[in-house]
Design an enzyme around this catalytic site. Structure first.
Site, PDB file in Angstrom:
ATOM      1  N   GLY A  29      17.370 -24.376 -30.071  1.00 47.17           N
ATOM      2  CA  GLY A  29      17.100 -25.895 -30.182  1.00 47.17           C
ATOM      3  C   GLY A  29      17.429 -26.516 -28.956  1.00 47.17           C
ATOM      4  N   HIS A  32      14.221 -27.849 -23.920  1.00 49.75           N
ATOM      5  CA  HIS A  32      13.945 -28.566 -22.714  1.00 49.75           C
ATOM      6  C   HIS A  32      12.705 -27.827 -21.981  1.00 49.75           C
ATOM      7  CE1 HIS A  32      15.585 -25.204 -20.916  1.00 49.75           C
ATOM      8  NE2 HIS A  32      16.961 -25.389 -21.583  1.00 49.75           N
ATOM      9  N   HIS A  35      12.327 -24.069 -22.298  1.00 50.57           N
ATOM     10  CA  HIS A  35      11.758 -23.598 -23.603  1.00 50.57           C
ATOM     11  C   HIS A  35      10.382 -23.765 -23.742  1.00 50.57           C
ATOM     12  CE1 HIS A  35      16.157 -24.594 -24.624  1.00 50.57           C
ATOM     13  NE2 HIS A  35      16.162 -23.167 -25.191  1.00 50.57           N
ATOM     14  N   ASP A 148      19.023 -16.703 -18.468  1.00 50.35           N
ATOM     15  CA  ASP A 148      19.921 -15.990 -19.072  1.00 50.35           C
ATOM     16  C   ASP A 148      19.838 -14.593 -18.717  1.00 50.35           C
ATOM     17  OD1 ASP A 148      21.477 -18.191 -19.991  1.00 50.35           O
ATOM     18  OD2 ASP A 148      20.077 -18.296 -21.521  1.00 50.35           O
ATOM     19  N   LEU A 182      17.401 -25.530 -15.531  1.00 57.73           N
ATOM     20  CA  LEU A 182      17.485 -26.257 -16.590  1.00 57.73           C
ATOM     21  C   LEU A 182      18.291 -25.639 -17.772  1.00 57.73           C
ATOM     22  CD1 LEU A 182      13.697 -27.705 -17.315  1.00 57.73           C
ATOM     23  CD2 LEU A 182      15.664 -28.631 -15.893  1.00 57.73           C
ATOM     24  N   SER A 184      20.706 -26.556 -21.607  1.00 57.92           N
ATOM     25  CA  SER A 184      21.017 -27.728 -22.634  1.00 57.92           C
ATOM     26  C   SER A 184      22.505 -28.298 -22.148  1.00 57.92           C
ATOM     27  CB  SER A 184      20.964 -27.202 -24.009  1.00 57.92           C
ATOM     28  OG  SER A 184      20.464 -25.947 -24.113  1.00 57.92           O
TER      29      SER A 184
HETATM   30  O1  PAF Z   1      18.999 -17.852 -25.239  1.00 62.25           O
HETATM   31  C1  PAF Z   1      19.400 -18.581 -26.554  1.00 62.25           C
HETATM   32  O2  PAF Z   1      18.856 -19.496 -26.731  1.00 62.25           O
HETATM   33  C2  PAF Z   1      20.116 -17.539 -27.610  1.00 62.25           C
HETATM   34  O3  PAF Z   1      20.764 -16.807 -26.987  1.00 62.25           O
HETATM   35  C3  PAF Z   1      19.104 -16.842 -28.361  1.00 62.25           C
HETATM   36  C4  PAF Z   1      18.319 -15.759 -27.557  1.00 62.25           C
HETATM   37  C5  PAF Z   1      18.179 -17.741 -29.153  1.00 62.25           C
HETATM   38  C6  PAF Z   1      19.740 -16.135 -29.561  1.00 62.25           C
HETATM   39  O4  PAF Z   1      20.629 -16.966 -30.432  1.00 62.25           O
END
Ligand code: PAF
Length: 282
Positions: A29, A32, A35, A148, A182, A184
């Site tokens: 969630g 931004h 996503h 990430d 970006l 959160s």
């Molecule tokens: O990158 C993320 O937002 C989280 O680590 C994921 C991959 C949704 C797992 O909870």
């Protein structure tokens, strides 16, 4: 905005999917533009896109961090549909981890160093929830951001080792106009810390340029990045390393696919970023 469905249980999700193997964008969630770019890409490559919105408790080593994680499900659902999702999966924790849940998925290799060393259990939580989501959704393709980067390599390893369904697609980091990736977490920065955070993409850019000019010695590349980061005293370097792009093992000389990884603490917020370092002669 497309009409979509919100489902919360495993049974509702499976019933909504039927035999379809959709695109999957797993999220926690606080959506931004990073996503939304994943969802938009998934929508161009799949007839149906599932976005999961689940703040996964098992990947937080710090309970305060979990409690403070931003949550606005109504806004996330609307944003996911607007970006091209057909189904938004918003499970309660009990729908992911049934009562008595006792199974954890642990990846070694690329999960051991860097974020894995500083945040004990973090990648076990990520690997466990991603395994459950991929098994539930059975996607044709799953989309994760390169922001990430270590997480992406851990998920690629997990996916290959457990023969999980579909393809894993890594997507480029989306950045603010000044280069900051970006996240959160950026919303938690004071205006002064937000200004100082620009040193992170600037350090990476300096390393990219030095590698592009032909520097292959990792110590020299790291010194270049550190010199930029040190201009901001508020910024505490956790790590600035150059690693193999798949194993995440540290390098001494640049090899194809090498990545610079940065993690810093700023204003009580942990920020990470990375770039590929390319030497034109390699
Ligand atoms: O990158 C993320 O937002 C989280 O680590 C994921 C991959 C949704 C797992 O909870």
């Amino acid at each position: 905005m497309s009409a979509g469905r919100v489902v919360a249980t495993r049974a509702e999700l499976r019933a909504a999917l039927g035999d379809t193997a959709p695109g999957l964008v797993p999220t926690m969630g606080a959506l931004h533009d990073g996503h939304l770019a994943l969802i938009a890409r998934a929508a161009t490559e799949n007839l149906l896109v599932v976005v999961s919105v689940f703040v996964n408790p098992t990947q937080f080593s710090d309970p305060d961090d979990f409690a403070r994680y931003p949550r606005d499900p109504a806004r996330d659902v609307a944003a996911a549909f607007a970006a091209g999702a057909g189904i938004v999966f918003t499970p309660e924790a009990s729908a992911i981890y049934p009562p008595g849940a006792a199974t954890r998925v642990e990846v070694a290799g690329p999960a051991l160093r860097w974020e894995g060393a500083v945040r004990p259990g973090h990648f076990i939580g990520v690997a466990t929830v991603v395994t459950i989501l991929l098994d539930l959704v059975r996607p044709a393709r799953s989309y994760f951001g390169e922001k990430d980067y270590q997480q992406l390599q851990v998920i690629r390893r997990l996916h290959a080792d457990l023969a999980l369904p579909g393809e894993i697609i890594g997507c480029p980091t989306v950045r603010d106009a000044d280069g900051l990736a970006l996240s959160s977490r950026n919303a938690r920065l004071s205006p002064e810390a937000r200004r100082a955070a620009r040193a992170i993409p600037d350090a990476l850019q300096a390393m990219v340029e030095r590698a592009g000019e032909g520097e292959t010695e990792v110590s020299a590349l790291i010194a270049t990045g550190e010199a930029v980061l040190r201009r901001e005293p508020a910024l505490a370097i956790d790590h600035l390393v150059v690693v193999d792009g798949i194993s995440l093992e540290p390098l001494t000389t640049l090899t194809p696919g090498a990545r610079a990884l940065i993690a810093v603490e700023l204003d009580g917020v942990r920020l990470i970023d990375n770039r590929e370092l390319r030497n034109p002669r390699l």
